[in-house]
Design an enzyme around this catalytic site. Structure first.
Site, PDB file in Angstrom:
ATOM      1  N   CYS A  65       0.850  -1.198   0.000  1.00  0.00           N
ATOM      2  CA  CYS A  65       0.000   0.000   0.000  1.00  0.00           C
ATOM      3  C   CYS A  65       0.888   1.252   0.000  1.00  0.00           C
ATOM      4  CB  CYS A  65      -0.879  -0.007   1.240  1.00  0.00           C
ATOM      5  SG  CYS A  65      -1.867   1.468   1.469  1.00  0.00           S
ATOM      6  N   PRO A  66       0.620   2.253  -0.826  1.00  0.00           N
ATOM      7  CA  PRO A  66      -0.529   2.457  -1.708  1.00  0.00           C
ATOM      8  C   PRO A  66      -0.273   2.049  -3.151  1.00  0.00           C
ATOM      9  CG  PRO A  66       0.649   4.505  -1.530  1.00  0.00           C
ATOM     10  CD  PRO A  66       1.450   3.485  -0.753  1.00  0.00           C
TER      11      PRO A  66
END
Lengths: 83, 137
Positions: free
Chosen positions: A22-23
């Site tokens: 993430c992201p």
């Protein structure tokens, strides 16, 4: 969509974001969806638990249709349709 | 388009990386982003300093572990995060004039290419007031 429908869904694009945390997968989805036409479908492959939560929320905010998620061995297949 | 304003005061790698993650998330949501680079953060934006990893203010004893783990997880550098965000949405970086001077940067050419301008504190406060989300790091 039901699990069985997702398993047999033929998507227009598959994005393999399993190498990023993430992201990263969200950004990969953002990049890829620009190349889809309205009504076309995409799956995002991700091993990131946060992405499993983020992409459905992102779809809602962006107006795309979240179709569902399949849990595979060590990763998720997250399906969506561009509206 | 919703607007996010970040007051970035820390040049510590962990803080810069955190800001980068937030910026990329906001870029995916099409936020317009303005980043005001204050105090110690400006050091990282002076040309030649962008690769420094000596600043790790919070939990410095965990620096090596965190840097190693970020690499293992294939996480972009803070600058790569900032550049990615800029690729996908309207992101502007403004260096506080005082902060720039602290680290030897007074003109645009003293700073790395992602910088859009040099500002006074009034511009930052106005941006914070107008933003839908204001984050201070």
């Amino acid at each position: 969509m039901e699990t069985e429908e997702l398993k047999t869904l033929s998507v227009n694009k598959s994005v393999d974001a399993r190498g990023t945390a993430c992201p990263g997968p969200l950004l990969e989805a953002k990049k890829a969806i620009g190349g889809l036409g309205s009504g076309e479908t995409m799956e995002v492959l991700s091993a990131d638990e946060g992405t499993r939560v983020d992409i459905p929320k992102w779809c809602k905010k962006q107006g795309h249709e979240y179709l569902g998620t399949l849990e595979e061995n060590g990763y998720f297949r997250i399906f969506l349709k561009k509206v | 388009m919703a607007k996010m304003t970040i007051g970035l005061s820390s040049g510590s790698i962990d803080k810069l990386t955190g800001a980068g993650v937030m910026m990329v998330g906001a870029a995916a949501d099409d936020y317009e982003i303005e980043v005001y680079v204050l105090l110690t953060a400006a050091r990282a934006f002076v040309k030649g300093n962008e690769g420094l990893t000596d600043s790790f203010v919070e939990y410095p004893e965990q620096k090596e572990e965190m840097l190693s783990k970020l690499k293992e997880l294939n996480t972009p550098s803070w600058l790569e995060f900032f550049e990615q965000a800029k690729e996908f949405t309207d992101v502007k970086f403004y260096i506080c004039s005082l902060a720039g001077k602290l680290w030897g940067g007074e003109k645009m050419e003293d700073f790395i290419d992602i910088v859009d301008g040099i500002c006074g504190i009034g511009q930052y406060l106005d941006a914070a007031k107008e933003a839908d989300i204001h984050i201070s790091i």
